[in-house]
Scaffold this motif. Structure first.
Motif, short mmCIF file in Angstrom:
data_model
loop_
_atom_site.label_atom_id
_atom_site.label_comp_id
_atom_site.label_asym_id
_atom_site.label_seq_id
_atom_site.Cartn_x
_atom_site.Cartn_y
_atom_site.Cartn_z
N ASP A 135 -17.50 -15.07 54.46
CA ASP A 135 -16.91 -14.46 53.27
C ASP A 135 -17.90 -14.59 52.12
OD1 ASP A 135 -14.58 -13.72 54.52
OD2 ASP A 135 -13.48 -15.49 53.89
N TRP A 136 -18.13 -13.45 51.44
CA TRP A 136 -19.02 -13.46 50.28
C TRP A 136 -18.50 -12.45 49.28
CZ3 TRP A 136 -22.58 -16.89 49.04
CH2 TRP A 136 -23.38 -16.63 47.92
N GLY A 137 -18.11 -12.92 48.12
CA GLY A 137 -17.59 -12.03 47.09
C GLY A 137 -16.37 -11.28 47.61
N THR A 138 -16.39 -9.97 47.50
CA THR A 138 -15.27 -9.12 47.92
C THR A 138 -15.31 -8.76 49.39
OG1 THR A 138 -16.55 -7.17 47.31
CG2 THR A 138 -15.04 -8.06 45.64
N HIS A 139 -16.38 -9.16 50.09
CA HIS A 139 -16.61 -8.70 51.46
C HIS A 139 -16.69 -9.86 52.45
CE1 HIS A 139 -17.49 -5.03 49.38
NE2 HIS A 139 -17.79 -4.40 50.50
N THR A 140 -16.60 -9.49 53.72
CA THR A 140 -16.94 -10.40 54.81
C THR A 140 -18.16 -9.83 55.50
OG1 THR A 140 -14.66 -11.12 55.15
CG2 THR A 140 -16.19 -11.46 56.98
N VAL A 141 -19.15 -10.68 55.73
CA VAL A 141 -20.34 -10.31 56.48
C VAL A 141 -20.06 -10.70 57.92
CG1 VAL A 141 -22.81 -10.67 56.79
CG2 VAL A 141 -21.80 -10.75 54.47
N PHE A 142 -19.98 -9.71 58.81
CA PHE A 142 -19.75 -9.96 60.22
C PHE A 142 -21.08 -9.86 60.96
CE2 PHE A 142 -15.56 -8.31 58.91
CZ PHE A 142 -14.73 -9.28 59.42
N LEU A 143 -21.41 -10.89 61.73
CA LEU A 143 -22.55 -10.82 62.64
C LEU A 143 -21.98 -10.50 64.01
CD1 LEU A 143 -24.62 -13.94 61.57
CD2 LEU A 143 -25.14 -11.55 61.12
N GLY A 144 -22.57 -9.50 64.66
CA GLY A 144 -22.07 -9.07 65.96
C GLY A 144 -23.13 -9.11 67.03
N ALA A 145 -22.81 -9.74 68.16
CA ALA A 145 -23.68 -9.70 69.33
C ALA A 145 -23.46 -8.35 70.00
CB ALA A 145 -23.33 -10.82 70.30
N VAL A 146 -24.54 -7.59 70.17
CA VAL A 146 -24.43 -6.25 70.73
C VAL A 146 -24.19 -6.34 72.23
CG1 VAL A 146 -25.54 -4.00 70.99
CG2 VAL A 146 -25.90 -5.34 68.90
#
Length: 168
Positions: A135-146
């Motif tokens: 979670d950062w500010g107004t957003h969520t940063v999602f890391l995805g394994a392809v």
């Protein structure tokens, strides 16, 4: 290496958004969920993190209806829009009033490895399993394994700059 905490921003959020609109970017439709409970949104905040292991990063506003679907399913699909997908990109951006699973009534949707909706005629598709959410500010940063990909490199991509779509 030690990283110091970020200092308060000196730039107003509306000025930041206006400047970011000038950064041309590829248009994607980020999707999650399964048949009957699918959600999606148009996004430009997508980038590669690593080729080994293959990893993508997507930034999703926590108020977007697709956000909860990504958290619930633990997966998402990044569909790189082709130039002719402008109407679809507008639909998933909330223009025209379609919401929720109704947005998927247009387009040819399939699934690859995770079950998240994949656009059959996208320029490229990255089917991802969430490996980290920040979670950062107004957003969520999602890391995805392809987990799976498809490509159609002969197709022109849809771009976004200055509040408008263009072929690229």
């Amino acid at each position: 290496m030690t990283i110091a905490p970020a200092a308060p921003s000196l730039v107003d959020a509306s000025d930041f958004r206006a400047a970011m609109r000038e950064l041309a970017a590829g248009v994607t439709i980020v999707t999650a969920g399964r048949e009957g409970d699918r959600r999606g949104l148009t996004a430009t905040a997508v980038c590669s993190v690593s080729a080994d292991p293959p990893t993508l990063l997507v930034c999703v506003n926590r108020d977007a209806e697709g956000h909860a679907a990504i958290l619930a399913s633990g997966a998402f699909c990044v569909n790189v829009a082709a130039a002719e997908h402008r109407g679809l990109a507008e639909r998933f951006a909330g223009r025209g009033g379609a919401r929720g699973a109704e947005r998927f009534e247009v387009g040819d949707w399939r699934s690859l490895s995770t079950g998240a909706p994949a656009l059959a005629d996208a320029v490229a598709v990255f089917d991802c399993r969430v490996i980290k959410a920040i979670d950062w500010g107004t957003h969520t940063v999602f890391l995805g394994a392809v987990a799976a990909t498809t490509i159609s490199p002969e197709r022109a991509a849809l771009l976004y700059r200055a509040g408008a779509f263009a072929a690229g």
